[in-house]
Design an enzyme around this catalytic site. Structure first.
Site, PDB file in Angstrom:
ATOM      1  CE  LYS A 126      -3.597  -2.458   2.403  1.00  0.00           C
ATOM      2  NZ  LYS A 126      -4.224  -2.821   3.419  1.00  0.00           N
ATOM      3  CD  GLN A 174      -3.421  -4.911   6.680  1.00  0.00           C
ATOM      4  OE1 GLN A 174      -3.604  -3.979   5.881  1.00  0.00           O
ATOM      5  NE2 GLN A 174      -4.654  -5.423   5.890  1.00  0.00           N
ATOM      6  CG  ASP A 189      -9.588   0.305   5.198  1.00  0.00           C
ATOM      7  OD1 ASP A 189      -9.296  -0.491   3.695  1.00  0.00           O
ATOM      8  OD2 ASP A 189      -8.759  -0.272   5.810  1.00  0.00           O
TER       9      ASP A 189
END
Ligand code: NDP
Length: 300
Positions: A53, A97, A120
């Site tokens: 990422k 994460q 997200d």
């Protein structure tokens, strides 16, 4: 039937090309889209995901800061960090994460991310807006699936889409997207899970299958009808005799669907690259909203 492989790379490159102008426009007013990625513990797969990422952000001249916390970190220390990032004007997106170490409550932590920086799309406010049909941040993987369907001109409206998997990050938002009266949507959607009694009875009827169960190669050629379009979200490790000792496979037994399906996304190289692309897109969107709010504040 010649089954077409729906690769993710051209789709993501197309989106990156469109993002470059938007990023340059932000930079011209002194705003560099910036992601804060929080990595807790030492799970090797999570480390690779976060590294990938960060690389994607750097490639497009955006910033990403990684906050590495030990596996024993307390919930309050993580919440303090998220609070600080929520109020830092230089940070436009915050990513925690997953999966988190077992002693931590994922819900408490994900809910503490400001909905305005929830790139997200996991915060209940953003999921609620999506269900309402008025989304701002859409979870990255399902959004990436929609982009693939759009890029390859796959007819969705009026089709029967069968999703295998009902997780909060893939299956449920996928349902919300495909069932809406959106440009790429308006499908009749069936969502299957471990409580589904006869999975094949549903997959065999599908015009579109979205496989997101995390079960290696579970969708076989004998479970699908001729001409179905298949998006394989699964990323699973299967042990083998290679040097690495494993290979990555999806939830679809690709060999067995070839010649029956109209199209299928490969694993790796299908949905995988799209998730990071959508994360970048959401972060740019967030930075643009920040710019608008700043201008509005200055004008008042
Ligand atoms: P979860 O484990 O959170 O959810 C899996 C879902 O599949 C659950 O709803 C489960 O049902 C259902 N399921 C499991 N086994 C079966 C079965 N035999 N029959 C029917 N349904 C089943 O997984 P995620 O949603 O997080 O991920 C799914 C897959 O997608 C994984 O392989 C993951 O690695 C991959 N993934 C890929 C991404 C990408 O970037 N390409 C991003 C995110 C995930 P129940 O609810 O009843 O338990």
């Amino acid at each position: 039937m010649n089954t077409v492989l729906l690769k993710g790379k051209p789709v993501s490159e197309n989106i990156y090309n469109n993002l470059i102008n938007r990023i340059n426009s932000l930079k011209s007013v002194g705003i560099t889209p910036q992601l804060a990625a929080i990595l807790i513990g030492d799970d090797p797969a999570s480390q690779v995901y976060v590294r990938n990422k960060s690389r994607a952000f750097e490639k497009l001249n955006c910033k990403s800061q990684v906050f590495k916390l030990g596996v024993e970190s307390s919930e309050s220390a993580i919440l303090d960090l998220i609070n600080n990032l929520n109020s830092d004007d230089n940070i436009h997106g915050i990513l925690v994460q997953l999966p988190l170490p077992k002693h931590l409550n994922s819900k408490t932590i994900l809910h503490s991310v400001s909905p305005n920086k929830d790139v997200d799309g996991f915060h209940p406010s953003n999921l609620g807006l999506l269900l309402e049909g008025n989304p701002f941040f859409i979870p990255c993987t399902p959004q990436g699936v929609i982009e693939i369907l759009k890029y390859y001109n796959i007819e969705v409206s009026g089709m029967h889409a069968v999703i295998v998997g009902r997780s909060n990050i893939v299956g449920k938002p996928m349902f919300a997207l495909l069932a809406q009266k959106f440009e790429i949507g308006n499908a009749t959607v069936t969502i299957c899970h471990t409580g589904t009694k006869d999975l094949e009875a549903y997959t065999i009827q599908a015009d579109i299958i979205i496989a997101a169960a995390g079960v290696p190669e579970m969708i076989k050629g004998n479970m699908i009808k001729k001409g179905v379009n298949i998006v394989d979200v699964g990323i699973n490790r299967l042990d083998d005799n290679s040097e690495k000792g494993y290979k990555i496979v999806g939830d679809v037994d690709t060999d067995s669907v070839m010649g029956i399906a109209k199209s299928v996304t490969p694993v790796p190289g299908g949905v995988g690259p799209m998730t990071i692309t959508m994360l970048l897109k959401n972060t740019v969107k967030s930075a643009e909203k920040f710019r608008q709010l700043t201008i509005a504040r200055l004008n008042n």
